[in-house]
Motif scaffolding. Structure first.
Motif, short mmCIF file in Angstrom:
data_model
loop_
_atom_site.label_atom_id
_atom_site.label_comp_id
_atom_site.label_asym_id
_atom_site.label_seq_id
_atom_site.Cartn_x
_atom_site.Cartn_y
_atom_site.Cartn_z
N ILE A 167 0.85 -1.19 0.00
CA ILE A 167 0.00 0.00 0.00
C ILE A 167 0.88 1.24 0.00
CG2 ILE A 167 -1.77 1.29 1.25
CD1 ILE A 167 -2.65 -1.44 2.44
N VAL A 168 0.70 2.08 -0.99
CA VAL A 168 1.46 3.33 -1.09
C VAL A 168 0.44 4.47 -1.06
CG1 VAL A 168 3.10 4.68 -2.44
CG2 VAL A 168 3.29 2.19 -2.39
N ARG A 169 0.12 4.89 0.14
CA ARG A 169 -0.82 5.98 0.36
C ARG A 169 -0.20 6.96 1.35
NH1 ARG A 169 -5.46 6.15 -3.02
NH2 ARG A 169 -5.88 4.00 -3.64
N PRO A 170 -0.43 8.23 1.16
CA PRO A 170 -1.25 8.81 0.12
C PRO A 170 -0.56 8.71 -1.24
CG PRO A 170 -0.12 10.55 1.29
CD PRO A 170 0.18 9.27 2.02
N LEU A 171 -1.37 8.76 -2.28
CA LEU A 171 -0.82 8.88 -3.62
C LEU A 171 -0.03 10.17 -3.74
CD1 LEU A 171 -3.92 7.84 -5.74
CD2 LEU A 171 -1.80 6.54 -5.52
N PRO A 172 0.92 10.24 -4.67
CA PRO A 172 1.58 11.52 -4.92
C PRO A 172 0.56 12.60 -5.25
CG PRO A 172 2.70 9.76 -6.10
CD PRO A 172 1.43 9.17 -5.55
N ILE A 173 0.90 13.83 -4.95
CA ILE A 173 0.02 14.94 -5.29
C ILE A 173 -0.14 15.07 -6.80
CG2 ILE A 173 -0.08 17.47 -5.33
CD1 ILE A 173 0.85 17.48 -2.47
N GLN A 174 0.93 14.82 -7.53
CA GLN A 174 0.90 15.01 -8.97
C GLN A 174 -0.03 13.99 -9.63
OE1 GLN A 174 4.91 16.14 -10.70
NE2 GLN A 174 5.58 15.32 -8.73
N GLU A 175 -0.95 14.48 -10.41
CA GLU A 175 -1.92 13.62 -11.07
C GLU A 175 -1.20 12.65 -12.02
OE1 GLU A 175 -5.97 13.96 -13.82
OE2 GLU A 175 -4.99 15.77 -13.06
N GLY A 176 -1.52 11.39 -11.89
CA GLY A 176 -0.87 10.37 -12.71
C GLY A 176 0.43 9.86 -12.13
#
Length: 329
Positions: A167-176
């Motif tokens: 699990i890698v959360r939170p996702l990066p801020i950058q979309e994609g």
């Protein structure tokens, strides 16, 4: 043309004669200065030992610096050229980079490659796999990074890396996800990985070499059905710029005199990166002309290492004031 700048971190004996207790303040001041200047990005190298010879001189760790620069700057993008895939488990690396992306409010770039510095590989207990194995591991690692940043988890039962619902959360801020830069010019494997995953490539080789590698990359994107224009091609340059040729010679002499007490018989090897065609060394006019020629064959992003910058910013200032404006239009 877009421009990035390396921050000295000791790897090339570029912080010698500065008290180690003052290294961070030196690096931070250069990063803050770059943040306020014309540079799009700042960069560090991912190495543990000095080059061209290992020594007791400090080399500061890349991802620790990424986090520190993220908190010390507000605009400039932050990269490593390049992170060695073999030095960190890729699921862990995905987590680290996503966290730094949040600290920086979405300014991280991921430069990634197979690695090459045998001495530090072995010294840190990583062994030193053959090139094909390092490149296969690179492919697996990039797949894990890509999965993690797109979906928030990663699963891969690979020959070199395994992840089972990491699990890698939170996702990066950058979309994609964080933009991936694939470093290296291996035609069969590295550029094939770049064609599939990269937003950017990083290779050099002069005008003809750059042109050839670009065509190889285009062949891979065509076979994959990807638009070649989606990938920005970059190169790194060891840069010394002066007002006159005499000024350039004096700058080179000063660099050599500073590193020679620490590099000894290896001094010539270090200076070779500046005194041969590999270096971007010359007057403002000469440097501008060489970069313009590279732009003509598709160079879109130039990243510059100034070996003087921890001691003397006048060359950086010349580049900022006269070279960047000439090539940014």
């Amino acid at each position: 043309m877009r421009f990035g700048i390396f921050i000295p971190q000791g790897w090339r004996f570029d912080l010698v004669d500065i008290d180690p207790a003052a290294h961070w303040s030196t690096m931070r001041s250069l990063a803050v200065r770059a943040d306020a200047g014309p540079w799009e990005s700042l960069w560090v190298y991912d190495h543990f030992h000095t080059t061209p010879v290992p020594s007791d001189e400090a080399t500061h760790e890349a991802w620790t610096l990424m986090s520190a620069f993220a908190a010390s700057t507000s605009r400039i993008r932050l990269g490593q050229m390049c992170t060695c895939m073999g030095y960190r488990n890729p699921a862990y690396l995905a987590k680290v980079a996503a966290t730094v992306d949040h600290v920086s409010a979405g300014r991280v770039e991921m430069g990634i490659g197979g690695g090459w510095y045998e001495h530090e590989w072995r010294a840190y207990g990583y062994g030193f796999p053959e090139v094909p194995d390092r490149l296969r591991a690179l492919r697996e690692g990039v797949e894990i990074l890509s999965q993690a940043w797109r979906t928030g988890s990663a699963t891969l039962d690979g020959a070199y890396f395994q992840a089972d619902g990491a699990i890698v959360r939170p996702l990066p801020i950058q979309e994609g996800g964080i933009p991936i830069w694939i470093a290296g010019a291996g035609e069969k494997v590295t550029l094939r990985i770049a064609a599939e995953y990269a937003s950017y490539t990083n290779f050099n080789g002069g005008v003809e070499g750059f042109r050839h590698k670009s065509e190889v990359l285009r062949g891979h994107t065509d076979r994959l059905g990807r638009d070649f224009a989606e990938i920005t091609r970059s190169a790194n340059f060891n840069t010394v710029v002066g007002e006159t040729e005499a000024d350039v010679r004096e700058r080179l002499r000063a660099i050599e005199a500073r590193v020679a007490p620490y590099t000894g018989d290896a001094t010539a090897g270090l200076m070779e990166k500046l005194t041969t065609g590999e270096g971007l060394v010359g007057t403002v006019e000469q440097v501008t002309e060489r970069l313009a020629a590279m732009r003509e064959v598709g160079l879109g992003y130039a990243i510059h290492y100034f070996p003087e910058s921890a001691y003397d910013l006048s060359g950086v200032e010349l580049f900022e004031q006269r070279v960047i404006p000439a090539l940014s239009a």
